[in-house]
Scaffold this motif. Structure first.
Motif, mmCIF file in Angstrom:
data_model
loop_
_atom_site.group_PDB
_atom_site.id
_atom_site.type_symbol
_atom_site.label_atom_id
_atom_site.label_comp_id
_atom_site.label_asym_id
_atom_site.label_seq_id
_atom_site.Cartn_x
_atom_site.Cartn_y
_atom_site.Cartn_z
ATOM 1 N N TYR A 270 -9.680 -7.272 12.969
ATOM 2 C CA TYR A 270 -8.882 -6.319 12.179
ATOM 3 C C TYR A 270 -8.207 -7.018 11.001
ATOM 4 O O TYR A 270 -8.222 -6.515 9.873
ATOM 5 C CB TYR A 270 -7.837 -5.670 13.088
ATOM 6 N N LEU A 271 -7.637 -8.198 11.241
ATOM 7 C CA LEU A 271 -6.961 -8.916 10.153
ATOM 8 C C LEU A 271 -7.921 -9.344 9.055
ATOM 9 O O LEU A 271 -7.539 -9.417 7.880
ATOM 10 C CB LEU A 271 -6.222 -10.131 10.708
ATOM 11 N N SER A 272 -9.159 -9.649 9.412
ATOM 12 C CA SER A 272 -10.124 -10.021 8.372
ATOM 13 C C SER A 272 -10.333 -8.862 7.400
ATOM 14 O O SER A 272 -10.497 -9.082 6.183
ATOM 15 C CB SER A 272 -11.450 -10.436 9.007
ATOM 16 N N ARG A 273 -10.306 -7.640 7.902
ATOM 17 C CA ARG A 273 -10.430 -6.465 7.020
ATOM 18 C C ARG A 273 -9.150 -6.227 6.242
ATOM 19 O O ARG A 273 -9.183 -5.826 5.071
ATOM 20 C CB ARG A 273 -10.786 -5.232 7.857
ATOM 21 N N VAL A 274 -8.007 -6.492 6.879
ATOM 22 C CA VAL A 274 -6.717 -6.339 6.188
ATOM 23 C C VAL A 274 -6.620 -7.287 5.005
ATOM 24 O O VAL A 274 -6.206 -6.904 3.905
ATOM 25 C CB VAL A 274 -5.552 -6.582 7.179
ATOM 26 N N PHE A 275 -7.014 -8.548 5.205
ATOM 27 C CA PHE A 275 -6.919 -9.524 4.121
ATOM 28 C C PHE A 275 -7.892 -9.216 2.983
ATOM 29 O O PHE A 275 -7.626 -9.574 1.828
ATOM 30 C CB PHE A 275 -7.151 -10.937 4.658
ATOM 31 N N LYS A 276 -8.967 -8.552 3.275
ATOM 32 C CA LYS A 276 -9.867 -8.121 2.207
ATOM 33 C C LYS A 276 -9.180 -7.079 1.330
ATOM 34 O O LYS A 276 -9.254 -7.139 0.087
ATOM 35 C CB LYS A 276 -11.150 -7.541 2.813
ATOM 36 N N LEU A 277 -8.473 -6.141 1.951
ATOM 37 C CA LEU A 277 -7.739 -5.125 1.184
ATOM 38 C C LEU A 277 -6.561 -5.739 0.440
ATOM 39 O O LEU A 277 -6.271 -5.348 -0.698
ATOM 40 C CB LEU A 277 -7.256 -4.023 2.131
ATOM 41 N N LEU A 278 -5.877 -6.701 1.091
ATOM 42 C CA LEU A 278 -4.744 -7.345 0.418
ATOM 43 C C LEU A 278 -5.202 -8.133 -0.804
ATOM 44 O O LEU A 278 -4.504 -8.159 -1.839
ATOM 45 C CB LEU A 278 -4.019 -8.273 1.396
ATOM 46 N N ALA A 279 -6.357 -8.781 -0.705
ATOM 47 C CA ALA A 279 -6.890 -9.517 -1.856
ATOM 48 C C ALA A 279 -7.217 -8.563 -2.995
ATOM 49 O O ALA A 279 -6.950 -8.861 -4.182
ATOM 50 C CB ALA A 279 -8.130 -10.299 -1.444
ATOM 51 N N LYS A 280 -7.778 -7.428 -2.656
ATOM 52 C CA LYS A 280 -8.084 -6.428 -3.679
ATOM 53 C C LYS A 280 -6.800 -5.893 -4.326
ATOM 54 O O LYS A 280 -6.721 -5.742 -5.548
ATOM 55 C CB LYS A 280 -8.872 -5.282 -3.048
ATOM 56 N N LYS A 281 -5.792 -5.664 -3.498
ATOM 57 C CA LYS A 281 -4.516 -5.168 -4.018
ATOM 58 C C LYS A 281 -3.833 -6.217 -4.895
ATOM 59 O O LYS A 281 -3.280 -5.892 -5.967
ATOM 60 C CB LYS A 281 -3.609 -4.781 -2.853
ATOM 61 N N ASP A 282 -3.865 -7.472 -4.458
ATOM 62 C CA ASP A 282 -3.251 -8.546 -5.257
ATOM 63 C C ASP A 282 -3.931 -8.685 -6.610
ATOM 64 O O ASP A 282 -3.266 -8.927 -7.639
ATOM 65 C CB ASP A 282 -3.325 -9.869 -4.495
ATOM 66 N N LYS A 283 -5.230 -8.539 -6.649
ATOM 67 C CA LYS A 283 -5.964 -8.640 -7.904
ATOM 68 C C LYS A 283 -5.591 -7.487 -8.849
ATOM 69 O O LYS A 283 -5.385 -7.692 -10.057
ATOM 70 C CB LYS A 283 -7.468 -8.634 -7.645
ATOM 71 N N LEU A 284 -5.481 -6.287 -8.305
ATOM 72 C CA LEU A 284 -5.102 -5.141 -9.137
ATOM 73 C C LEU A 284 -3.682 -5.287 -9.655
ATOM 74 O O LEU A 284 -3.396 -4.936 -10.814
ATOM 75 C CB LEU A 284 -5.239 -3.844 -8.327
ATOM 76 N N GLU A 285 -2.787 -5.804 -8.824
ATOM 77 C CA GLU A 285 -1.410 -6.008 -9.269
ATOM 78 C C GLU A 285 -1.337 -7.073 -10.359
ATOM 79 O O GLU A 285 -0.532 -6.971 -11.303
ATOM 80 C CB GLU A 285 -0.536 -6.385 -8.079
ATOM 81 N N ALA A 286 -2.183 -8.100 -10.246
ATOM 82 C CA ALA A 286 -2.224 -9.128 -11.297
ATOM 83 C C ALA A 286 -2.756 -8.545 -12.597
ATOM 84 O O ALA A 286 -2.245 -8.847 -13.696
ATOM 85 C CB ALA A 286 -3.083 -10.305 -10.840
ATOM 86 N N ASP A 287 -3.765 -7.693 -12.512
ATOM 87 C CA ASP A 287 -4.292 -7.038 -13.712
ATOM 88 C C ASP A 287 -3.257 -6.095 -14.304
ATOM 89 O O ASP A 287 -3.164 -5.964 -15.541
ATOM 90 C CB ASP A 287 -5.568 -6.255 -13.363
ATOM 91 N N LEU A 288 -2.482 -5.451 -13.451
ATOM 92 C CA LEU A 288 -1.448 -4.523 -13.929
ATOM 93 C C LEU A 288 -0.363 -5.252 -14.714
ATOM 94 O O LEU A 288 0.151 -4.739 -15.729
ATOM 95 C CB LEU A 288 -0.831 -3.776 -12.749
ATOM 96 N N SER A 289 -0.035 -6.454 -14.256
ATOM 97 C CA SER A 289 1.013 -7.216 -14.955
ATOM 98 C C SER A 289 0.567 -7.652 -16.346
ATOM 99 O O SER A 289 1.423 -7.929 -17.208
ATOM 100 C CB SER A 289 1.402 -8.449 -14.124
ATOM 101 N N HIS A 290 -0.739 -7.691 -16.591
ATOM 102 C CA HIS A 290 -1.238 -8.093 -17.913
ATOM 103 C C HIS A 290 -1.780 -6.909 -18.712
ATOM 104 O O HIS A 290 -2.321 -7.093 -19.806
ATOM 105 C CB HIS A 290 -2.355 -9.136 -17.762
ATOM 106 N N ALA A 291 -1.650 -5.716 -18.165
ATOM 107 C CA ALA A 291 -2.163 -4.531 -18.867
ATOM 108 C C ALA A 291 -1.264 -4.187 -20.044
ATOM 109 O O ALA A 291 -0.040 -4.124 -19.907
ATOM 110 C CB ALA A 291 -2.262 -3.354 -17.912
ATOM 111 N N GLU A 292 -1.879 -3.972 -21.215
ATOM 112 C CA GLU A 292 -1.115 -3.656 -22.425
ATOM 113 C C GLU A 292 -1.189 -2.173 -22.784
ATOM 114 O O GLU A 292 -0.307 -1.650 -23.443
ATOM 115 C CB GLU A 292 -1.638 -4.497 -23.589
#
Length: 551
Positions: free
Chosen positions: A437-459
């Protein structure tokens, strides 16, 4: 004269008629002969032009055997090629991606069922992953009782952690060390190398972004005097090896010349404490060792060996159905294994164990060995970590979690396995499902972290809104345990199974269930290497028996 001429005329006429008839018959015979000759000639000509008839068809049995032989040959060649390919692939891992400074660090403490299941399903390309454990291997604990009596070789149920991590996409750092402290505020782990041989640096502290806490538990002694000093445990590999040495030591000591009958009976009395699956399987394996090997090599002592199973609860195997409990008790009775329920251990001495029965009377029982397979308790590092988060950690049995296996009070720490105080039984099956279960959770967390990083640089505002919507769509589903059933070996080539099938509990016991038990454990092993070694050990014991030599 006229009469004479008439007579000659009639005679001549008859001669002509007869000659004519004979000529006709000769002509007919000649015609028939020529016709037959022509018919035979034409038949022979036709026969020379017609192809020869096919040979007689093969018998069905011969055809079946030939077909079976071809199918068998193809199957053997295909299976051998597949076996070689998989073995070669497991033995020769390919290149891996190096650590990426832009990725978050995931630290996993432990190498048991939960941690190994997590590693197996984890996409390491999303994280810089570090594994910290005092053991650099995974131990298949359900087969530990088989190691204790020599049915299996110890190496057969070990899977080196690097055999798994080296096949991941990104490099995984494996550190053989004991975790000493976890700081949930600074988000660091302090670890130490406690092995016999150490380098110049034997202690360090590493930071983490996410921590998976899977350190397991240690054996619960309930504060009973003498347990740690005189009993054998059944939790780690060295416990099984220690029990095997001690058991054979008892047998050899009983065989020493001049030993009294009372001392022989004491040395050959084995007491197993704990009526759960581990205690039941260990008792069954001891019985098999006695019947299949010791009677051949120690015929003068085999009849004196006794096995006693002690359980404090009203019955053994409390997680199984009543039918299977009764079946196990009948099988043990037929195998001369004594079961003492509602019986508590008050003290373990060097040469005896003090028991308190259901009548409340304490009695001292002489024995050669006591095997302790009763309960778990938290490790010291777990108690220290819980003490740092007093508001969220109020359960003394273990770490309190939320629905997503997060440690309450520390959002970046996930905990799985025996170190937790969840509502599920502390079994390998639960820990394995938590790790997956955690392996699937960390896949979603990685996706969320990437989107949040892109959001911080969105102009552009439109792009930012689109990213926010994508982030909001990522929802973590709570963990739900799916019980796949319970299995236990009870000796005499018999096993019991309690399985949920189509919403109903299906129970079974006997030799057929024993075959299912073996096939289920073979399929659960993590690698082809382990499956081959375990299957080979079973064949070895069937052909030549268990080894009775002692180091």
């Amino acid at each position: 004269m006229q009469a004479a001429r008439h007579v000659r005329f009639m005679s001549t006429s008859r001669s002509l008629v007869c000659s004519h008839v004979h000529a006709q018959k000769h002509f007919l015979r000649a015609s028939t002969s020529r016709a037959q000759s022509r018919s035979v000639a034409s038949t022979a000509a036709a026969a020379s032009q017609t192809p020869p008839p096919p040979p007689p068809s093969q018998g069905r049995w011969r055809y079946f055997l030939q077909t079976l032989g071809r199918v068998t040959l193809v199957t053997v060649i295909g299976a051998s090629a597949s076996f070689y390919y998989i073995a070669h692939k497991e033995k020769n891992p390919g290149p891996q991606l190096p650590f990426d400074p832009s990725k978050k660090t995931l630290v996993i403490l432990g190498s048991g069922w939960g941690a190994t299941s997590l590693l197996k399903g984890l996409d390491t390309s999303d994280y810089n992953t570090i594994v910290v454990s005092p053991k650099n291997f995974f131990l298949f604990t359900p087969l530990l009782p088989s190691v204790a009596v020599g049915t299996l070789n110890a190496r057969s149920i070990l899977q080196p952690t690097r055999y798994l991590t080296r096949h991941k996409e990104r490099q995984v750092l494996v550190i053989e060390a004991e975790a000493k402290e976890v700081d949930p505020v600074k988000k660091t782990v302090t670890l130490s190398d406690d092995s016999e041989i150490q380098g110049q640096i034997s202690s360090t502290t590493i930071p983490y972004d996410y921590l998976v806490y899977a350190v397991g538990a240690e054996t619960q002694t309930f504060g009973i005097p003498g347990v740690r000093e005189h009993a054998c445990f059944m939790k780690e590999l060295h416990d099984a090896e220690k029990m095997q040495r001690r058991f054979l030591d008892c047998v050899e000591s009983a065989a020493f010349p001049g030993q009294s009958d009372e001392e022989k009976d004491r040395l050959l009395h084995m007491v197993v404490v704990g009526g759960g699956p581990t205690g039941i399987e260990l008792s069954g394996e001891l019985r098999d060792f006695l019947e299949e090997d010791l009677k051949s090599w120690y015929p003068e002592l085999a009849s004196r060996i006794r096995i006693t199973l002690v359980e404090a609860l009203p019955n053994v195997l409390p997680s199984f159905s009543k039918e299977l409990i009764a079946y196990t008790e009948r099988t043990f009775k037929e195998s001369d294994i004594e079961i003492l329920t509602k019986t508590m251990v008050r003290k373990v001495n060097e040469k005896s164990v003090v028991l308190k029965g259901p009548d409340g009377v304490e009695r001292e029982v002489p024995c050669g060995m006591v095997v302790w397979a009763a309960g778990n308790t938290s490790r010291q590092i777990t108690r220290d970590l819980m003490a740092k988060l007093p508001e969220g950690q109020t359960n003394k049995r273990g770490i309190t979690l939320d629905d997503h296996l997060r440690m309450k009070g520390a959002r970046d720490i996930f905990a799985i396995g025996d170190c937790t105080a969840s509502s599920y039984a502390p079994t390998a099956q639960v820990a394995s499902q938590q790790g997956s279960y955690l392996s699937r959770v960390f896949k979603l967390l990685a996706k969320k972290d990437k989107l949040e990083a892109d959001l911080s640089h969105a102009e552009i505002s439109e792009e930012a809104e689109k990213l926010k919507k994508q982030i909001d769509k990522i929802k973590l589903k709570p963990f739900h345990y799916s019980h796949q059933g319970s299995l236990a070996y009870i000796g005499s080539d018999k096993a019991i199974a309690d399985l949920p099938i189509f919403g109903r509990e299906w129970t079974s016991g006997g030799v057929a269930t024993f075959m299912f038990w073996r096939s289920a454990y073979l399929s659960t092993l993590f690698s082809l290497r382990n499956r081959s070694l375990v299957a080979g050990d079973w064949v070895r014991v069937k052909l030549w028996g268990r080894d009775v030599s002692r180091e």
